[in-house]
Design a protein around this motif. Sequence first.
Motif, mmCIF file in Angstrom:
data_model
loop_
_atom_site.group_PDB
_atom_site.id
_atom_site.type_symbol
_atom_site.label_atom_id
_atom_site.label_comp_id
_atom_site.label_asym_id
_atom_site.label_seq_id
_atom_site.Cartn_x
_atom_site.Cartn_y
_atom_site.Cartn_z
ATOM 1 N N THR A 141 -20.523 -27.205 30.720
ATOM 2 C CA THR A 141 -21.883 -26.774 30.367
ATOM 3 C C THR A 141 -22.845 -27.923 30.685
ATOM 4 O OG1 THR A 141 -21.597 -27.558 28.113
ATOM 5 C CG2 THR A 141 -21.051 -25.230 28.531
ATOM 6 N N PHE A 142 -24.133 -27.691 30.477
ATOM 7 C CA PHE A 142 -25.124 -28.725 30.811
ATOM 8 C C PHE A 142 -25.306 -29.725 29.691
ATOM 9 C CE2 PHE A 142 -26.162 -25.233 33.552
ATOM 10 C CZ PHE A 142 -26.383 -25.892 34.748
ATOM 11 N N ARG A 143 -25.316 -29.194 28.458
ATOM 12 C CA ARG A 143 -25.676 -30.044 27.314
ATOM 13 C C ARG A 143 -24.495 -30.179 26.365
ATOM 14 N NH1 ARG A 143 -29.472 -26.796 29.210
ATOM 15 N NH2 ARG A 143 -31.276 -27.853 30.076
ATOM 16 N N GLY A 144 -24.591 -31.141 25.474
ATOM 17 C CA GLY A 144 -23.485 -31.365 24.547
ATOM 18 C C GLY A 144 -22.523 -32.390 25.127
ATOM 19 N N GLU A 145 -21.555 -32.744 24.322
ATOM 20 C CA GLU A 145 -20.643 -33.841 24.685
ATOM 21 C C GLU A 145 -19.898 -33.621 25.988
ATOM 22 O OE1 GLU A 145 -18.031 -34.887 21.451
ATOM 23 O OE2 GLU A 145 -19.792 -35.118 20.158
ATOM 24 N N GLU A 146 -19.496 -32.357 26.216
ATOM 25 C CA GLU A 146 -18.717 -32.058 27.418
ATOM 26 C C GLU A 146 -19.632 -31.833 28.621
ATOM 27 O OE1 GLU A 146 -15.202 -31.801 27.181
ATOM 28 O OE2 GLU A 146 -15.717 -32.682 25.251
ATOM 29 N N GLY A 147 -20.940 -31.804 28.348
ATOM 30 C CA GLY A 147 -21.856 -31.272 29.345
ATOM 31 C C GLY A 147 -22.454 -32.268 30.323
ATOM 32 N N LEU A 148 -22.303 -33.529 30.105
ATOM 33 C CA LEU A 148 -23.045 -34.465 30.952
ATOM 34 C C LEU A 148 -22.232 -34.921 32.151
ATOM 35 C CD1 LEU A 148 -24.752 -36.616 28.185
ATOM 36 C CD2 LEU A 148 -25.605 -34.573 29.313
ATOM 37 N N TRP A 149 -22.917 -35.126 33.252
ATOM 38 C CA TRP A 149 -22.278 -35.575 34.484
ATOM 39 C C TRP A 149 -22.705 -37.019 34.728
ATOM 40 C CZ3 TRP A 149 -24.264 -36.692 39.602
ATOM 41 C CH2 TRP A 149 -23.267 -36.790 40.576
#
Length: 248
Positions: A34-42
């Motif tokens: 996803t875009f946001r949240g802990e898993e979301g950042l690139w």
Amino acid sequence: MIHFREDFLGKLKSASRLVFFSGAGISAESGIPTFRGEEGLWKKFKPEELANFNSFIRNPQMVWEWYQYRRKIGKESLPNPGHFAIAEMEKYFSDVTVVTQNVDNLHRRAGSKNIYELHGNIEKNFCIACHSRYDFLDFQESVDVPRCKSCGGLIRPDVVWFGEMLPQDVFSEAESKASKCDICFIVGTSGIVYPAAFIPLTAKQNGAYLVEININPTELSSTADYSLYGRSGEILPLILSAVKSKEY
Ligand code: BJW
Ligand code: ZN
């Protein structure tokens, strides 16, 4: 097993027009971040810093790499039971519309027919100078940001970045579908990006019943008539089962 609330089951029984407004969360169980949240950042960048024309001009290579990375993940991913359940709803309701913020093609690959892509499609590209159109296959292996074959301009993905207009015909048709639906499902979206997030609000203003499906509460939770907290890949098939078994 979820026991769905009676008012929701009643709405499901009388409904004929459904809108599914989806976001990145519906594809999370397919392995797409996803875009946001802990898993979301690139690489620790926020989507606002990447999905932005100024960032592309400042550092086209970085933004291009982000999209090539996501295209690779997309190619290796499959639609999940949430996408398939939505597609199968078409057998049971006369008008099922998917309005998605996602660019990943997973609704289409699951078999949904009426899809409005508000933020474009990751498989397409165009030249920022002459607007020549290219598809994904033209630059599938391009590690470096490619250049236009006609004019030498930079090639960018055909998606909608911050500060850019959504495709107007797509957005207005999606708004029209929302204004006429009986139930609007809000699936896997943080609901913070506008004008996309007007879709469920338009549905509500015109009398639709709003059902939110998300692992967490969101900006849209207070507007929803019914919030179902859990994974969309699990909850949507349960709703489909209820529809099929005419439990309501
Ligand atoms: C699960 C789950 C599981 C996890 N099951 N759930 C008011 C009106 C109009 C505009 C604005 C406005 N206020 C501000 C604006 C400007 C701006 C905006 O909205 N900013 C906000 C951030 C404040 N909007 C724009 O700039 C838009 N354009 C525009 O307004 O044009 C007019 C204009 C023109 C010129 C000048 C000024 C104005 C354009 C917005 C474009 C957004 N683009 C992106 C990138 C698309 C391409 C790409 O994919 O790279 O769209 S950004 C990114 O955010 C992407 C997404 O579609 C979008 C929404 O994110 P989404 O899908 O909700 O993902 P997440 O990660 O946020 O949430 C995932 C959710 O899933 C979470 O809730 C999890 O809990 C959940 N989840 N696993 C169920 N298994
Ligand atoms: Zn060009």
